[in-house]
Design a protein around this motif. Structure first.
Motif, mmCIF file in Angstrom:
data_model
loop_
_atom_site.group_PDB
_atom_site.id
_atom_site.type_symbol
_atom_site.label_atom_id
_atom_site.label_comp_id
_atom_site.label_asym_id
_atom_site.label_seq_id
_atom_site.Cartn_x
_atom_site.Cartn_y
_atom_site.Cartn_z
ATOM 1 N N ILE A 69 31.963 30.142 41.713
ATOM 2 C CA ILE A 69 31.560 28.734 41.844
ATOM 3 C C ILE A 69 30.099 28.567 41.441
ATOM 4 O O ILE A 69 29.739 27.585 40.788
ATOM 5 N N ALA A 70 29.248 29.523 41.818
ATOM 6 C CA ALA A 70 27.830 29.451 41.458
ATOM 7 C C ALA A 70 27.641 29.492 39.938
ATOM 8 O O ALA A 70 26.900 28.685 39.375
ATOM 9 N N VAL A 71 28.333 30.413 39.297
ATOM 10 C CA VAL A 71 28.234 30.512 37.828
ATOM 11 C C VAL A 71 28.813 29.267 37.175
ATOM 12 O O VAL A 71 28.223 28.722 36.230
ATOM 13 N N SER A 72 29.944 28.788 37.676
ATOM 14 C CA SER A 72 30.549 27.570 37.127
ATOM 15 C C SER A 72 29.615 26.384 37.265
ATOM 16 O O SER A 72 29.442 25.594 36.329
ATOM 17 N N MET A 73 28.999 26.258 38.423
ATOM 18 C CA MET A 73 28.073 25.151 38.639
ATOM 19 C C MET A 73 26.878 25.250 37.696
ATOM 20 O O MET A 73 26.455 24.254 37.106
ATOM 21 N N ALA A 74 26.333 26.447 37.545
ATOM 22 C CA ALA A 74 25.200 26.632 36.633
ATOM 23 C C ALA A 74 25.585 26.283 35.197
ATOM 24 O O ALA A 74 24.832 25.600 34.499
ATOM 25 N N VAL A 75 26.757 26.713 34.773
ATOM 26 C CA VAL A 75 27.187 26.469 33.390
ATOM 27 C C VAL A 75 27.498 24.997 33.158
ATOM 28 O O VAL A 75 26.994 24.384 32.209
ATOM 29 N N PHE A 76 28.335 24.404 34.018
ATOM 30 C CA PHE A 76 28.827 23.054 33.769
ATOM 31 C C PHE A 76 27.878 21.939 34.189
ATOM 32 O O PHE A 76 28.013 20.802 33.732
ATOM 33 N N VAL A 77 26.905 22.245 35.059
ATOM 34 C CA VAL A 77 26.010 21.202 35.555
ATOM 35 C C VAL A 77 24.592 21.344 34.984
ATOM 36 O O VAL A 77 23.868 20.358 34.905
ATOM 37 N N ILE A 78 24.223 22.558 34.561
ATOM 38 C CA ILE A 78 22.864 22.737 34.035
ATOM 39 C C ILE A 78 22.870 23.161 32.566
ATOM 40 O O ILE A 78 22.301 22.487 31.713
ATOM 41 N N ILE A 79 23.506 24.278 32.263
ATOM 42 C CA ILE A 79 23.391 24.871 30.925
ATOM 43 C C ILE A 79 24.041 24.004 29.854
ATOM 44 O O ILE A 79 23.404 23.665 28.845
ATOM 45 N N LEU A 80 25.303 23.636 30.033
ATOM 46 C CA LEU A 80 25.984 22.829 29.012
ATOM 47 C C LEU A 80 25.378 21.437 28.853
ATOM 48 O O LEU A 80 25.208 20.979 27.715
ATOM 49 N N PRO A 81 25.020 20.735 29.945
ATOM 50 C CA PRO A 81 24.330 19.453 29.731
ATOM 51 C C PRO A 81 23.013 19.617 28.974
ATOM 52 O O PRO A 81 22.699 18.816 28.085
ATOM 53 N N LEU A 82 22.267 20.674 29.298
ATOM 54 C CA LEU A 82 21.015 20.918 28.588
ATOM 55 C C LEU A 82 21.268 21.176 27.108
ATOM 56 O O LEU A 82 20.576 20.627 26.243
ATOM 57 N N MET A 83 22.276 21.991 26.817
ATOM 58 C CA MET A 83 22.599 22.287 25.415
ATOM 59 C C MET A 83 23.062 21.027 24.687
ATOM 60 O O MET A 83 22.695 20.804 23.526
ATOM 61 N N MET A 84 23.850 20.198 25.357
ATOM 62 C CA MET A 84 24.312 18.961 24.733
ATOM 63 C C MET A 84 23.135 18.021 24.445
ATOM 64 O O MET A 84 23.066 17.409 23.381
ATOM 65 N N ILE A 85 22.213 17.915 25.387
ATOM 66 C CA ILE A 85 21.040 17.058 25.197
ATOM 67 C C ILE A 85 20.186 17.580 24.051
ATOM 68 O O ILE A 85 19.731 16.802 23.194
ATOM 69 N N VAL A 86 19.969 18.886 24.001
ATOM 70 C CA VAL A 86 19.173 19.474 22.920
ATOM 71 C C VAL A 86 19.837 19.230 21.570
ATOM 72 O O VAL A 86 19.165 18.875 20.590
ATOM 73 N N CYS A 87 21.152 19.404 21.496
ATOM 74 C CA CYS A 87 21.879 19.128 20.249
ATOM 75 C C CYS A 87 21.722 17.665 19.843
ATOM 76 O O CYS A 87 21.471 17.361 18.667
ATOM 77 N N CYS A 109 28.879 19.916 15.420
ATOM 78 C CA CYS A 109 30.126 20.507 15.930
ATOM 79 C C CYS A 109 29.936 21.035 17.350
ATOM 80 O O CYS A 109 30.800 20.852 18.207
ATOM 81 N N TRP A 110 28.792 21.671 17.601
ATOM 82 C CA TRP A 110 28.508 22.164 18.954
ATOM 83 C C TRP A 110 28.424 21.004 19.929
ATOM 84 O O TRP A 110 28.939 21.084 21.037
ATOM 85 N N PHE A 111 27.739 19.926 19.514
ATOM 86 C CA PHE A 111 27.605 18.741 20.368
ATOM 87 C C PHE A 111 28.982 18.225 20.770
ATOM 88 O O PHE A 111 29.239 17.943 21.937
ATOM 89 N N GLN A 112 29.878 18.122 19.809
ATOM 90 C CA GLN A 112 31.224 17.634 20.102
ATOM 91 C C GLN A 112 32.012 18.640 20.938
ATOM 92 O O GLN A 112 32.848 18.252 21.752
ATOM 93 N N MET A 113 31.726 19.923 20.768
ATOM 94 C CA MET A 113 32.416 20.955 21.529
ATOM 95 C C MET A 113 31.948 20.961 22.995
ATOM 96 O O MET A 113 32.754 21.129 23.909
ATOM 97 N N PHE A 114 30.647 20.759 23.233
ATOM 98 C CA PHE A 114 30.103 20.778 24.594
ATOM 99 C C PHE A 114 30.510 19.551 25.397
ATOM 100 O O PHE A 114 30.628 19.614 26.620
ATOM 101 N N GLN A 115 30.692 18.449 24.731
ATOM 102 C CA GLN A 115 30.893 17.156 25.393
ATOM 103 C C GLN A 115 31.960 17.170 26.488
ATOM 104 O O GLN A 115 31.687 16.723 27.602
ATOM 105 N N PRO A 116 33.175 17.662 26.248
ATOM 106 C CA PRO A 116 34.180 17.597 27.327
ATOM 107 C C PRO A 116 33.918 18.567 28.481
ATOM 108 O O PRO A 116 34.528 18.437 29.540
#
Length: 182
Positions: A69-87, A109-116
């Motif tokens: 759950i900790a890793v999932s939260m870090a990935v889906f709430v911090i890392i992927l939103p950050l990557m999407m914003i940077v893209c 393509c990455w932006f569209q991949m991260f979005q969902p």
């Protein structure tokens, strides 16, 4: 785009799509930093005061044995939103000036991949449900981190919903054909 036969409008780009997406992206980036820096909630239960931030919640889950759950939260709430914003910012800011940066099609393509996979709204909904249960047990104060996550949720929705992806692809192609790489 107009019909060749009758002249009717078939497609029209959204007005200021890139500028709006860029503004939402910059705001989302700032709100994400605030959400990570400041406390999410503070509680006072019978004189026992405590506060927690989003990274603190991840660390607490990790220490309590909730590694998945900790890793999932870090990935889906911090890392992927950050990557999407940077893209988003990588694409929109140069394109507003008619330029494109290297690898723009791949970044799109990455932006569209991260979005969902960005789950800020799911995290926020879960936090709201938990807060509704805790409000009867303790005095709850919503921190800057809470309001930043709420704003982040709306900014990400505004950026993704407001951007015209067809226009974005068109501008990337136009900038590439003109050779206007930054």
């Amino acid at each position: 785009a107009h019909c060749m036969q009758c002249g009717q409008v078939l497609y029209r780009n959204r007005k200021s799509s890139l500028a709006k997406a860029g503004a939402f992206g910059i705001t989302a980036f700032c709100l994400l930093i605030l959400a990570l820096w400041f406390p999410f909630i503070s509680m006072d239960a019978l004189g026992n005061k405590s506060s927690i931030s989003v990274p603190g919640a991840i660390a607490s889950l990790w220490e309590a044995g909730g590694t998945f759950i900790a890793v999932s939260m870090a990935v889906f709430v911090i890392i992927l939103p950050l990557m999407m914003i940077v893209c988003l910012l990588y694409l929109c800011l140069p394109l507003m000036h008619g330029k494109t940066l290297p690898f723009a099609p791949q970044v799109m393509c990455w932006f569209q991949m991260f979005q969902p996979w960005v789950m800020v709204e799911v995290f926020f909904l879960g936090a709201m449900i938990s807060l509704l249960k805790l409000v009867h047990l303790a005095d709850i104060n919503l921190g800057v981190g809470f309001w930043s996550v709420a704003g982040l949720m709306f900014c990400l929705a505004g950026a993704v919903g407001g951007i015209d992806k067809v226009e974005l692809w068109d501008r990337i192609e136009l900038a590439k054909t003109r050779g206007n790489s930054a």
